[in-house]
Design an enzyme around this catalytic site. Structure first.
Site: not given
Length: 345
Positions: A33, A116, A134
């Site tokens: 991520e 996020y 996102d």
DNA sequence: AAGGCGGGGAC
DNA sequence: GTCCCAGCCTT
């Protein structure tokens, strides 16, 4: 069928096999991520493999030198991500006994983990019903629900997060979150989405009102600043050169480069020699050669760097010199790496 | 609320 | 050239 059910169905039929899709290990999910923030899957994937090979666990990452972390990150950009990655690994080892926190709230307190990323890790690893928002999700929601609030305004950010929460499937959050992002990346693409065979095309507001290409709305035109870099590439008789580490708050923090003289405009040889004269601590040299007649324009999203490399030969051996063989061990910006590549040939 | 922070791929 | 990518942080 509801919005979330259609997303889940589409995802089950179209999901890509990605390296981090076969695990729920928070270390690997977190790593992926962070790397994929503002970064395409194709660009980030090789780095994901490199990092897992170098640092199999969060302990290995925490015990590494920052310089090694930056070196592996070289070329991926947004280097604060690498520095925060390293800092967070140390926090997880020292304050969480090597186990990642399991809640959105705790995850978000980690360096480099924002709304996020905390939502992504919490939902994918721990099934916490927190919606991810996102760039893909902004686009899907703005189009499907016909929302023209700017996605980068305070009101827009809040509105889309609440909308995302309303339409998510809390019982399948792991697949739903990845599904809506995948749907945005593959089906509801930024340009020329293929709405003709979209499973949501009979209820998409943007499609019905012919506003697909106008949504989402995004404010803010990043103005580009021009800067003029003069890199001093020293060479002594022992085959060594000089590097310095960038400190302070600007671009490329903690990466290495040749000694830099920044100017207000492009300089010619007489001007750079005059400028060097007024600087302290520049080693004595007996020649000044311009490597590239045309400035190399290195483009960042917010700066254009007009760059000249000057080759300076010294008689005395350089103090703290770096041999050209060892230079590849230093983390450097792509601008410097490209120069080294072509210069050695 | 606005600006800084990389590099690359698609068009 | 423009846009934007599995955003975050600081001021």
């Amino acid at each position: 069928m509801s919005f979330s059910q259609k997303i889940l169905k589409w995802y089950s039929e179209h999901k890509r096999e990605l390296p981090w899709r076969s695990t729920n290990d928070p270390y690997k999910i977190w790593l992926s991520e962070i790397m994929l923030q503002q970064t395409r899957v194709a660009q980030g994937t090789p780095y994901y493999h490199k990092f897992l090979k170098a640092f199999a666990t969060v302990y290995d990452l925490a015990n590494a030198e920052e310089e090694q972390v930056l070196k592996l990150w070289q070329g991926l950009g947004y280097y604060s991500r690498a520095r925060n990655l390293h800092a967070t690994a140390k926090i997880v080892v020292e304050e969480y006994k090597g186990k990642f926190p399991t809640t959105y709230r705790e995850l978000k307190s980690l360096k480099g983990v924002g709304d996020y990323t905390a939502s992504a890790i919490a939902s994918i690893c721990f099934n916490e019903p927190e919606p991810v928002v996102d760039g893909n999700v902004y686009r899907v929601l703005a189009r499907y629900f016909g929302v023209d609030l700017p996605i980068n305004s305070t009101k827009g950010i809040k509105y889309f997060k609440e909308l995302a929460r309303e339409v998510m499937d809390a019982n399948n959050i792991r697949d739903y979150n990845q599904g809506i992002m995948e749907f945005g990346a593959i089906q509801c693409a930024p340009k020329k989405p293929y709405c003709l065979l979209c499973p949501l095309n009979n209820s998409c507001v943007a499609l019905q009102e012919n506003k697909v290409s106008a949504l989402p709305v995004k404010l803010n035109k990043t103005k580009v600043k021009n800067r003029f870099f003069n890199y001093l590439v020293f060479q002594d008789d022992t085959g060594k050169t000089m590097l310095e580490q960038r400190k302070g708050r600007g671009i490329w923090q903690n990466l290495y480069q040749f000694p830099l003289l920044e100017s207000e405009r492009i300089l010619d040889k007489s001007e750079i020699k005059a400028l060097i004269k007024h600087q302290k601590g520049i080693p004595k040299h007996n020649s000044t050669l311009l490597y590239n007649e045309q400035p190399i324009v290195h483009k960042l999203s917010h700066q254009h760097l007009y760059t000249k490399f000057w080759i300076l030969n010294t008689e005395d051996a350089l103090k703290d010199g770096v041999s050209w063989e060892n230079i590849s061990s230093f983390p450097v910006p792509v601008l410097i790496a490209d120069f080294i590549k072509t210069y050695k040939i």
